[in-house]
Write a protein that holds these residues in place. Sequence first.
Motif, PDB file in Angstrom:
ATOM      1  N   LEU A 305      -0.917   8.965  -7.940  1.00 25.18           N
ATOM      2  CA  LEU A 305      -1.279   7.888  -7.014  1.00 25.18           C
ATOM      3  C   LEU A 305      -1.523   6.580  -7.759  1.00 25.18           C
ATOM      4  CD1 LEU A 305      -1.969   6.969  -4.165  1.00 25.18           C
ATOM      5  CD2 LEU A 305      -4.295   7.853  -4.498  1.00 25.18           C
ATOM      6  N   PHE A 306      -2.205   6.657  -8.874  1.00 28.43           N
ATOM      7  CA  PHE A 306      -2.538   5.483  -9.686  1.00 28.43           C
ATOM      8  C   PHE A 306      -1.267   4.732 -10.110  1.00 28.43           C
ATOM      9  CE2 PHE A 306      -3.046   3.869 -14.050  1.00 28.43           C
ATOM     10  CZ  PHE A 306      -4.095   2.978 -13.895  1.00 28.43           C
ATOM     11  N   ALA A 307      -0.288   5.454 -10.656  1.00 26.79           N
ATOM     12  CA  ALA A 307       0.939   4.811 -11.123  1.00 26.79           C
ATOM     13  C   ALA A 307       1.762   4.270  -9.962  1.00 26.79           C
ATOM     14  CB  ALA A 307       1.766   5.801 -11.937  1.00 26.79           C
ATOM     15  N   ALA A 308       1.743   4.976  -8.826  1.00 29.30           N
ATOM     16  CA  ALA A 308       2.520   4.510  -7.671  1.00 29.30           C
ATOM     17  C   ALA A 308       1.986   3.187  -7.145  1.00 29.30           C
ATOM     18  CB  ALA A 308       2.495   5.566  -6.573  1.00 29.30           C
ATOM     19  N   THR A 309       0.667   3.005  -7.158  1.00 35.16           N
ATOM     20  CA  THR A 309       0.102   1.735  -6.674  1.00 35.16           C
ATOM     21  C   THR A 309       0.492   0.579  -7.592  1.00 35.16           C
ATOM     22  OG1 THR A 309      -1.981   2.161  -7.865  1.00 35.16           O
ATOM     23  CG2 THR A 309      -1.843   2.872  -5.565  1.00 35.16           C
ATOM     24  N   ILE A 310       0.632   0.854  -8.883  1.00 40.28           N
ATOM     25  CA  ILE A 310       1.063  -0.202  -9.811  1.00 40.28           C
ATOM     26  C   ILE A 310       2.530  -0.543  -9.577  1.00 40.28           C
ATOM     27  CG2 ILE A 310       1.434  -0.776 -12.239  1.00 40.28           C
ATOM     28  CD1 ILE A 310      -0.957   0.962 -12.931  1.00 40.28           C
ATOM     29  N   ALA A 311       3.340   0.464  -9.335  1.00 43.79           N
ATOM     30  CA  ALA A 311       4.790   0.266  -9.218  1.00 43.79           C
ATOM     31  C   ALA A 311       5.164  -0.642  -8.045  1.00 43.79           C
ATOM     32  CB  ALA A 311       5.490   1.611  -9.084  1.00 43.79           C
ATOM     33  N   ILE A 312       4.342  -0.678  -7.000  1.00 42.41           N
ATOM     34  CA  ILE A 312       4.720  -1.451  -5.812  1.00 42.41           C
ATOM     35  C   ILE A 312       4.722  -2.962  -6.061  1.00 42.41           C
ATOM     36  CG2 ILE A 312       3.888   0.333  -4.241  1.00 42.41           C
ATOM     37  CD1 ILE A 312       1.407  -1.315  -3.749  1.00 42.41           C
ATOM     38  N   ALA A 539       3.768 -13.414   2.035  1.00 41.83           N
ATOM     39  CA  ALA A 539       2.513 -13.624   2.751  1.00 41.83           C
ATOM     40  C   ALA A 539       1.524 -12.495   2.466  1.00 41.83           C
ATOM     41  CB  ALA A 539       2.779 -13.741   4.251  1.00 41.83           C
ATOM     42  N   MET A 540       2.027 -11.252   2.441  1.00 40.43           N
ATOM     43  CA  MET A 540       1.151 -10.127   2.151  1.00 40.43           C
ATOM     44  C   MET A 540       0.584 -10.220   0.737  1.00 40.43           C
ATOM     45  SD  MET A 540       3.061  -6.855   3.923  1.00 40.43           S
ATOM     46  CE  MET A 540       1.782  -5.747   3.343  1.00 40.43           C
ATOM     47  N   ALA A 541       1.407 -10.646  -0.210  1.00 40.02           N
ATOM     48  CA  ALA A 541       0.926 -10.817  -1.574  1.00 40.02           C
ATOM     49  C   ALA A 541      -0.178 -11.870  -1.625  1.00 40.02           C
ATOM     50  CB  ALA A 541       2.080 -11.202  -2.492  1.00 40.02           C
ATOM     51  N   LYS A 542      -0.054 -12.895  -0.799  1.00 40.15           N
ATOM     52  CA  LYS A 542      -1.069 -13.945  -0.767  1.00 40.15           C
ATOM     53  C   LYS A 542      -2.339 -13.454  -0.070  1.00 40.15           C
ATOM     54  CE  LYS A 542      -1.603 -18.834   0.410  1.00 40.15           C
ATOM     55  NZ  LYS A 542      -0.940 -20.037   1.007  1.00 40.15           N
ATOM     56  N   TRP A 543      -2.190 -12.709   1.022  1.00 40.41           N
ATOM     57  CA  TRP A 543      -3.348 -12.193   1.743  1.00 40.41           C
ATOM     58  C   TRP A 543      -4.189 -11.265   0.868  1.00 40.41           C
ATOM     59  CZ3 TRP A 543       0.067 -10.600   6.508  1.00 40.41           C
ATOM     60  CH2 TRP A 543       0.392 -11.752   7.238  1.00 40.41           C
ATOM     61  N   PHE A 544      -3.509 -10.408   0.138  1.00 44.77           N
ATOM     62  CA  PHE A 544      -4.206  -9.449  -0.727  1.00 44.77           C
ATOM     63  C   PHE A 544      -4.235  -9.958  -2.170  1.00 44.77           C
ATOM     64  CE2 PHE A 544      -2.463  -6.956   2.791  1.00 44.77           C
ATOM     65  CZ  PHE A 544      -3.586  -6.272   3.222  1.00 44.77           C
ATOM     66  N   GLY A 545      -4.525 -11.238  -2.314  1.00 45.52           N
ATOM     67  CA  GLY A 545      -4.454 -11.886  -3.613  1.00 45.52           C
ATOM     68  C   GLY A 545      -5.122 -11.149  -4.761  1.00 45.52           C
ATOM     69  N   VAL A 547      -6.300  -8.060  -5.010  1.00 47.65           N
ATOM     70  CA  VAL A 547      -5.758  -6.711  -5.170  1.00 47.65           C
ATOM     71  C   VAL A 547      -4.352  -6.777  -5.749  1.00 47.65           C
ATOM     72  CG1 VAL A 547      -5.082  -4.603  -3.962  1.00 47.65           C
ATOM     73  CG2 VAL A 547      -7.169  -5.822  -3.281  1.00 47.65           C
ATOM     74  N   TYR A 548      -3.569  -7.716  -5.230  1.00 50.65           N
ATOM     75  CA  TYR A 548      -2.195  -7.861  -5.728  1.00 50.65           C
ATOM     76  C   TYR A 548      -2.181  -8.210  -7.215  1.00 50.65           C
ATOM     77  CZ  TYR A 548       2.617  -9.551  -6.051  1.00 50.65           C
ATOM     78  OH  TYR A 548       3.920  -9.743  -6.416  1.00 50.65           O
ATOM     79  N   ARG A 549      -3.051  -9.129  -7.607  1.00 58.46           N
ATOM     80  CA  ARG A 549      -3.119  -9.504  -9.030  1.00 58.46           C
ATOM     81  C   ARG A 549      -3.582  -8.342  -9.892  1.00 58.46           C
ATOM     82  NH1 ARG A 549      -4.944 -14.338  -6.721  1.00 58.46           N
ATOM     83  NH2 ARG A 549      -7.126 -13.703  -6.972  1.00 58.46           N
ATOM     84  N   MET A 550      -4.517  -7.560  -9.354  1.00 56.15           N
ATOM     85  CA  MET A 550      -4.994  -6.400 -10.112  1.00 56.15           C
ATOM     86  C   MET A 550      -3.871  -5.390 -10.315  1.00 56.15           C
ATOM     87  SD  MET A 550      -8.177  -3.833  -9.253  1.00 56.15           S
ATOM     88  CE  MET A 550      -7.423  -3.245  -7.736  1.00 56.15           C
ATOM     89  N   LEU A 551      -3.072  -5.161  -9.283  1.00 51.91           N
ATOM     90  CA  LEU A 551      -1.952  -4.227  -9.408  1.00 51.91           C
ATOM     91  C   LEU A 551      -0.871  -4.790 -10.322  1.00 51.91           C
ATOM     92  CD1 LEU A 551      -1.634  -2.956  -5.717  1.00 51.91           C
ATOM     93  CD2 LEU A 551      -2.815  -1.876  -7.624  1.00 51.91           C
ATOM     94  N   CYS A 552      -0.601  -6.085 -10.208  1.00 55.58           N
ATOM     95  CA  CYS A 552       0.385  -6.706 -11.094  1.00 55.58           C
ATOM     96  C   CYS A 552      -0.019  -6.558 -12.554  1.00 55.58           C
ATOM     97  CB  CYS A 552       0.544  -8.181 -10.758  1.00 55.58           C
ATOM     98  SG  CYS A 552       1.567  -8.497  -9.311  1.00 55.58           S
ATOM     99  N   ASN A 553      -1.313  -6.636 -12.792  1.00 54.16           N
ATOM    100  CA  ASN A 553      -1.831  -6.526 -14.166  1.00 54.16           C
ATOM    101  C   ASN A 553      -2.240  -5.105 -14.531  1.00 54.16           C
ATOM    102  OD1 ASN A 553      -2.101  -9.421 -15.381  1.00 54.16           O
ATOM    103  ND2 ASN A 553      -2.770  -9.622 -13.252  1.00 54.16           N
ATOM    104  N   LYS A 554      -1.771  -4.136 -13.721  1.00 52.03           N
ATOM    105  CA  LYS A 554      -1.915  -2.708 -14.050  1.00 52.03           C
ATOM    106  C   LYS A 554      -3.376  -2.303 -14.215  1.00 52.03           C
ATOM    107  CE  LYS A 554       0.691  -4.109 -17.209  1.00 52.03           C
ATOM    108  NZ  LYS A 554       1.470  -4.361 -18.437  1.00 52.03           N
TER     109      LYS A 554
END
Length: 644
Positions: A305-312, A539-545, A547-554
């Motif tokens: 699950l952890f790796a899948a959330t990063i991959a998105i 827009a979704m990337a902006k809404w979840f700013g 969280v999105y940055r955290m996933l982008c940065n693994k």
Amino acid sequence: MLVEYAMQHAWLVPLLPALAFVVIVFLTRPWQKLSAIVAVGSMALSCVIATLAAYGIFTNHEYAEKPLVYATRWFSLGLPGMPNLQIDVGVQLDPVSAMMMVMVSFISTFIFLYSIGYMDGEDGFSVFFSYLSLFGASMLLLVISSNLLQMFIAWELVGLCSYLLIGFYTHKISAREAAKKAFVTCRVADFGLLLGILALQIIFGTLNLTELGERIADFEEYTTFGMLTLIAVLVFIGPIGKSGQFPLHVWLPDAMEGPTPVSALIHAATMVVAGVYLVGRTMFLFHEVESAMQLVAVTGAFTALFAATIAITQREIKKILAYSTVSQLGYMMLALGVGSLTAGMFHMWTHAFFKALMFLGAGSVLVALHHKADVWEMGGLVKKMPITAWTFVIGGLAIAGIPPFSGFWSKDEILVATLAEGHYVLFAMAAFTAFLTAFYMWRMIFLAFFGKENPANHPKESPWTMTVPLVVLAVGAIGAGWLGTPWHNVWAEWIYFGHPHHAAANYGAMLLSIVLAGSGIYLAYTLYLKDAEKKRAKAMAKWFGPVYRMLCNKYYIDELYLWFNHALVDGTAKLFYLFDIYVMDNIVNGFGAFAKLSGDGLRVFQSGRMQNYVLIFFLGVLAVAVLMAFTGPSAASLVLGGVK
């Protein structure tokens, strides 16, 4: 006749590519094409021998209960107060090792063939194929080893080859750093594995797999349950590093710095699957320790699950595939942790085909786009690269779990096994991971191969040496799972731990798996293909700013390790440096300087010359006489210590 010969000479399977390594290094290195022919030919011949040997194993059911083992004494050592240390070197053939032999040699053969086109014109062409040959030989030796020490030697050789191949582009700083990161991370994990192996030898007196299985079944005669638990955990630390499980997964995405065939080989047939194979090979150990089994299952489910959330959120095509591999390895560990060797090895088998296919497809794209890796800068490649695109689509359907493609059957087997053992939380994690897998893989496919073309790109289809392996692996991605369909599970009849067991077809789980996969693909279609401008996705990337940055940065795991390294490792090193400067150099060296200075002064009075001693004696008597003349006998007596 040929089958019997292949079974009795299975040691040739790793030996042939090992000989190819020697031949290329010492004989054919100046001739690139000849080196490639030697590498591909040796691995293809190994594949033929492995297939014949596997046919012999899979047509005789007694080998599913009692493996075929032939070995010779390597060395024997007598230690005082301990049982004699006797280590054999040999081959163990059973359905699991036979399956691995075929899978590793088959996948490697087509990756080697693909490399001819991919590496054309590269510096170090022959050296690259020598490394590939040694890599394949090391993995094949690992899978047929009959004892843990032999397996550990092959295990370390696999690690060495991954280091050499990840850092193959030595002119790139990023490649060199990635190679060091992989090597150091895996060495940390391997230290735990080595401790576990040593403990097994000391306590049980053997490292032979069959003998260990028998003795650990009656472990009360040898050790306590607590010690056996510790050994199981130590052994599992090795696969955590090798198979990229949390928290030692950080090296695997960075390994993409190597040439793409290396990525395919590492992720599909060699390096990372070695950890899963070791856990499966030592199931007799983990089976006795319920807490260790739970550790394996929880680690696998969380990693998936952890790796899948990063991959998105990843943008580079190979990085997406890398985190996908970490996630799929988590699935395999989950299966083993819930006690299903059948499901774990089945998913390893199917994963090898569709993951090798997708990595090689990614390599084809990178060559066509001059190594432009960002999927957002691609688009419309299906028109110019139809073979690459449609074979990649087959891989995407397989990993997403769409029937009748191979990934559906193996992933469903894991979900059913997890549910059957009552691990409902782990089942929910695995099911949600299936949804995420379909989403991020088809996000990548829609962005790279469909939609609007990028006019800056001028791709063309890859040469036949690259497209033929894609087609062959695509066939495997379609049909490799048919061995394990719920209605006639041939796989479960041969590959199992304890006794054959296969739960009845769970149509509810199958339907849920299909719905989740379809939902993930549809969501990706809605965000990345239907919406040509990608407005919703942005827009979704902006809404979840945040969280999105955290996933982008693994999840900032790499930054955390970097901080730990600077704060603790470098900080500790600085303390030792200051201790050396101020304590060792000043105090300890000060004592040394004082002793040297004192010695230099006293050396004047210890010259060894008689005349000097007479002179000193005379001067002493003269001094006493002068003292008595001016102060009287009492003062002189005091100076002489009371002697009158």
